[in-house]
Write an enzyme that holds these catalytic residues in place. Structure first.
Site, PDB file in Angstrom:
ATOM      1  N   ARG A  41       2.798   0.878   0.817  1.00  0.00           N
ATOM      2  CA  ARG A  41       2.295   1.440   2.066  1.00  0.00           C
ATOM      3  C   ARG A  41       3.095   0.862   3.219  1.00  0.00           C
ATOM      4  NH1 ARG A  41      -3.888   0.354   3.443  1.00  0.00           N
ATOM      5  NH2 ARG A  41      -3.059  -1.687   3.984  1.00  0.00           N
ATOM      6  N   SER A 110      -8.787   8.519  -1.446  1.00  0.00           N
ATOM      7  CA  SER A 110      -9.781   7.640  -0.839  1.00  0.00           C
ATOM      8  C   SER A 110     -11.100   8.385  -0.680  1.00  0.00           C
ATOM      9  CB  SER A 110      -9.303   7.160   0.542  1.00  0.00           C
ATOM     10  OG  SER A 110      -8.150   6.359   0.422  1.00  0.00           O
ATOM     11  N   LYS A 139      -7.712  -2.177   8.279  1.00  0.00           N
ATOM     12  CA  LYS A 139      -8.147  -0.886   8.816  1.00  0.00           C
ATOM     13  C   LYS A 139      -9.450  -1.085   9.571  1.00  0.00           C
ATOM     14  CE  LYS A 139      -5.915   2.285   5.563  1.00  0.00           C
ATOM     15  NZ  LYS A 139      -6.113   3.471   4.703  1.00  0.00           N
TER      16      LYS A 139
END
Length: 211
Positions: A41, A110, A139
């Site tokens: 990522r 997700s 996040k």
């Protein structure tokens, strides 16, 4: 039919956790410790930067016989020959990604509640990334799911479930006890001073849940 990977210790990369260390070195230490799956990522990198780094990671993961998943970017996954992609709720829909990638790629989605989990199953996902169970520093806008929410998704899943957000060596056992097939870990591995030793500790707990 493609084989499902081992989701038990799922490393997700984040340059913000590296504390000046090289990503490739940190991932190598994690693999030496027993990481079973790696997701690359890189939210702020250019496509050229992602491609170059993903190629390095693919070669490294191949040397440990560990699959590499690319976050969001189908093009990068296809370009480097990665095992698959992971998609969020705001990314390209799973069904559309499956049309592009075909059946040989792994697609993770997700899911933050049972409804999203059911939709992912119906859309052809191979696994669910569910969280954040404990909250996460990577996040800040993600709502906490809690272990009860995780257990509810696991009960009705129909797919492997990987728990996302805030997992550490200290709470990994709690995640697996709630029914998850594994945990996606970011700072709980990459921000630790001794990455290999941290993963080895997680791996010992993981063995307790091995079928």
């Amino acid at each position: 039919m493609k084989a499902q990977p081992d989701y038990s210790i799922y490393l997700v990369t984040d340059d913000g956790c590296l504390q000046g260390r090289a990503l490739i070195d940190c991932v190598r230490e994690a693999l030496e410790g027993g990481v079973t799956l790696v997701q690359y990522r890189a939210k702020t990198a250019s496509s050229a930067e992602m491609y170059a780094e993903a190629l390095q990671l693919k070669a490294l993961c191949d040397s440990f016989n560990v699959p590499l998943i690319i976050n969001d970017r189908l093009d990068i996954a296809m370009a480097v020959g990665a095992a698959g992609v992971h998609l969020g709720q705001d990314d390209l829909p799973c069904a559309a990604a499956r049309k592009i990638l075909g059946e040989d790629y792994i697609i993770g989605v997700s899911a933050h509640n049972p409804a999203e989990a059911k939709a992912a199953l119906q859309s052809g996902a191979d696994y669910l990334g569910c969280g954040a169970v404990f909250g996460t520093a990577t996040k800040a806008d993600v709502q906490k799911l809690g272990t009860d929410g995780l257990a509810a998704i696991c009960k009705a899943k129909g797919l492997p479930v990987v728990r996302l957000g805030g997992v550490t060596a200290d709470n990994y056992r709690e995640v697996r006890a709630a029914g998850a097939d594994g945990a996606a870990i970011v700072s709980g591995i990459l921000a630790q001073p001794d990455i290999r030793t941290t993963v080895e500790a997680i791996a010992r707990v993981s063995q307790e849940f091995a079928k």
